[in-house]
Design an enzyme around this catalytic site. Structure first.
Site, mmCIF file in Angstrom:
data_model
loop_
_atom_site.group_PDB
_atom_site.id
_atom_site.type_symbol
_atom_site.label_atom_id
_atom_site.label_comp_id
_atom_site.label_asym_id
_atom_site.label_seq_id
_atom_site.Cartn_x
_atom_site.Cartn_y
_atom_site.Cartn_z
ATOM 1 N N GLU A 206 0.836 -1.205 0.000
ATOM 2 C CA GLU A 206 0.000 0.000 0.000
ATOM 3 C C GLU A 206 0.874 1.260 0.000
ATOM 4 O OE1 GLU A 206 -3.245 -0.184 2.850
ATOM 5 O OE2 GLU A 206 -4.058 -1.952 1.870
ATOM 6 N N GLU A 336 -4.696 -8.978 -0.001
ATOM 7 C CA GLU A 336 -5.461 -8.664 1.222
ATOM 8 C C GLU A 336 -6.926 -8.605 0.844
ATOM 9 O OE1 GLU A 336 -4.237 -5.361 3.706
ATOM 10 O OE2 GLU A 336 -2.113 -5.807 3.356
#
Ligand code: AHR
Length: 532
Positions: A206, A336
């Site tokens: 991220e 994820e």
């Protein structure tokens, strides 16, 4: 007059007949909604369902590692070299293909050297990403690989791009995989002579957010350096290098797919990637407010609808990737995914602890089905997270452990690992709640490694059973058996006092020639094994 009367009567009669026919058609339609026919042609097998779509994610977060996996060798909780035996036994049954570690956001604050060597050499830190918890670094590289070997899994390491250097990452991969170098000798001194393998090497996490923040172009500059200088020295085993992709359609991350794929299409010989990471949670808004337990049907339907949005997210990212990579050399790894609810009352909100209900088993099954249907491009996915965090498969409390409904969904889908996808044809019907319209059922089929056909059916409808007819294109069925996971309510959970409240049971299905009939319960996940 008489004739007119007769004509009038005829039209009246005809209208009554038409109305009756219409009503009976409607009645049939209503009745049809409780029946779903699924046509399967076992001769048409599609791409392989990559076993890595059943991967897990274990971050240094809350009780995910400490307490969940690691209790230390001196603990009274039965353990092997500090790793809980009960958890290892439970995970073995899932045939966990890979575990992503050490984060998540934590990955970009993690310095691997602080987690190797003698206890005195380990550095104590504060986990600034998650709840300000102490991070003793007692669970480090060697402990992680010991855990993988105990459960029979492979490594997905997220390298630190945000606060680490290219050299740190390159050294870590050398430490893990080399033979003969100084770093390899250091590894041997720390107790491991043989190199390990790293199946996936994540270049950041991220990075448009907690792992950076970088614009797509800034990240691409880093990506090129990290990918060029990190080497897996394990002669026979390559790592798949994974670049960070988006987590939504928002302005921060969505442009990443286009930018990275364009850079990849113009890459030089020094660097390459084999995977692009997507993250997508089921959150019902941000910050998450939907509770993990005690929710109503509207909250159930809202969350299921959001989960089904995974398909569109993959479709749109695939379309961009297809432009630059029609040969599908770069795969999607949804590394994820899972349900993220409001934190459990009385817990540290930074620990992301939540219960896990039958709703979560359905969320898991729907995601598995979506990943499998995109088997041509989706080659991996990791549930967030493995133990005690978000949509966990296992919950622990000191010496106690329970298996969640999500665990059972993972276990039931094991035969789909490396199976060949078989396209299925069905009209899913409709489940309506408030203004929300959802499919009533979902299903996938695949030819397992053992030669049997496996069919997974999810009845999303929480009120009605559904009669399923499966047809196999004229092929005679020799036997059918299976199991189903259902509960009396969508928010049914397992607790430490009642750990088997939601657990799979055998289901009866009857076979006649080329057809199988089975009735699936409301809010249930069923997997059938069919021998043709
Ligand atoms: O899984 C929890 C967090 O969600 C991860 O650390 C991060 O990558 C994501 O935002």
């Amino acid at each position: 007059m008489n004739q007119f009367f007769n004509l009038k009567s005829f039209f009246a009669f005809a209208s009554i007949v038409a109305l009756a026919m219409l009503l009976s058609m409607c009645a049939e339609k209503v009745q049809d909604n409780s029946k779903v026919s699924i046509a399967i042609n076992p001769a048409h097998t599609g791409p392989e369902i990559n076993r890595h779509i059943f991967g897990h994610f274990a971050e240094h977060l809350g009780f995910g590692i400490y307490g969940g996996i690691w209790v230390g060798p001196d603990s009274e909780i039965p353990n092997t070299r500090g790793i809980r035996n009960d958890v290892v036994e439970a995970l073995k049954a899932l045939k966990v293909p890979n575990v992503r570690w050490p984060g998540g956001c934590f990955a970009d604050q993690y310095h691997w050297r602080e987690g190797i060597g003698t206890p005195e050499e380990r550095k104590s830190r504060i986990n600034v990403s998650w709840g300000g918890a102490p991070e003793p670094n007692t669970f480090g590289t060697h402990e992680f690989f010991d855990f993988l070997e105990q459960i029979g899994s492979e490594a997905f390491i997220s390298a630190n791009v945000g606060s680490g250097t290219v050299k740190d990452a390159a050294d870590w991969l050398e430490y893990l995989t080399a033979t003969g170098s100084s770093l390899a000798m250091e590894r041997a001194r720390n107790g491991r002579i043989e190199p390990w393998n790293v199946a996936f090497w994540g270049i950041g996490n991220e990075v448009w957010g907690c792992g950076g923040p970088f614009t797509a172009q800034e990240y691409i500059t880093e990506l090129k350096k990290f990918a060029t200088f990190s080497t897996n020295y394990n002669a026979n085993l390559n790592s798949q290098f994974v670049a960070v992709g988006p987590d939504s359609f928002d302005e921060y991350s969505f442009g990443y797919t286009e930018a990275i794929m364009e850079a990849w299409a113009n890459k030089t010989w020094t660097w390459d990637i084999q995977g692009l990471s997507l993250h997508k949670y089921t959150r019902g808004g941000w910050p998450p407010v939907i509770p993990a337990t005690g929710f109503g049907e509207l909250e159930y339907a809202t969350v299921i609808k959001e989960t089904l949005g995974m398909d569109q997210f993959i479709v749109e990212n695939k379309a961009i990737m297809d432009k630059y990579d029609p040969e599908k050399k770069v795969s999607i790894l949804v590394d994820e995914w899972g349900a993220w609810y409001a934190p459990t009352e009385g817990t540290n909100p930074g620990f992301l602890q939540q219960q896990n209900s039958q709703r979560d088993a359905i969320i898991a099954a729907l995601n598995f089905n979506i990943f499998a249907r995109h088997a041509d491009r989706v080659h991996g996915a990791n549930i967030a997270q493995m133990i005690n965090v978000l949509q966990a498969v296992i919950l622990t409390e000191n010496e106690k452990m329970l298996l969640t409904p999500t665990y059972h969904a993972f276990r039931m889908y094991v035969p789909f690992q490396s199976a060949e996808l078989i396209p299925v044809n069905f009209d899913a019907g409709i489940y309506k709640e408030g203004n929300l319209i959802l499919p009533r059922v979902d299903a996938i089929a695949a030819k397992g490694k053992d030669g049997n056909i496996y069919v997974a059916i999810t009845n999303i409808d929480p009120k009605n059973t559904t009669s399923i007819n499966l047809s196999f294109n004229g092929q005679t069925i020799l036997s059918v058996d299976g199991e189903t996971l259902y509960a009396s309510s969508v928010d049914a959970i397992n607790t430490f006092d009642n750990p088997d409240n939601v657990s799979p049971k055998a289901i009866e299905a009857s076979a006649a020639e080329s057809n199988i009939s089975v009735t699936v319960q409301p809010q249930s996940v069923t997997v059938l094994k069919v021998n043709l």
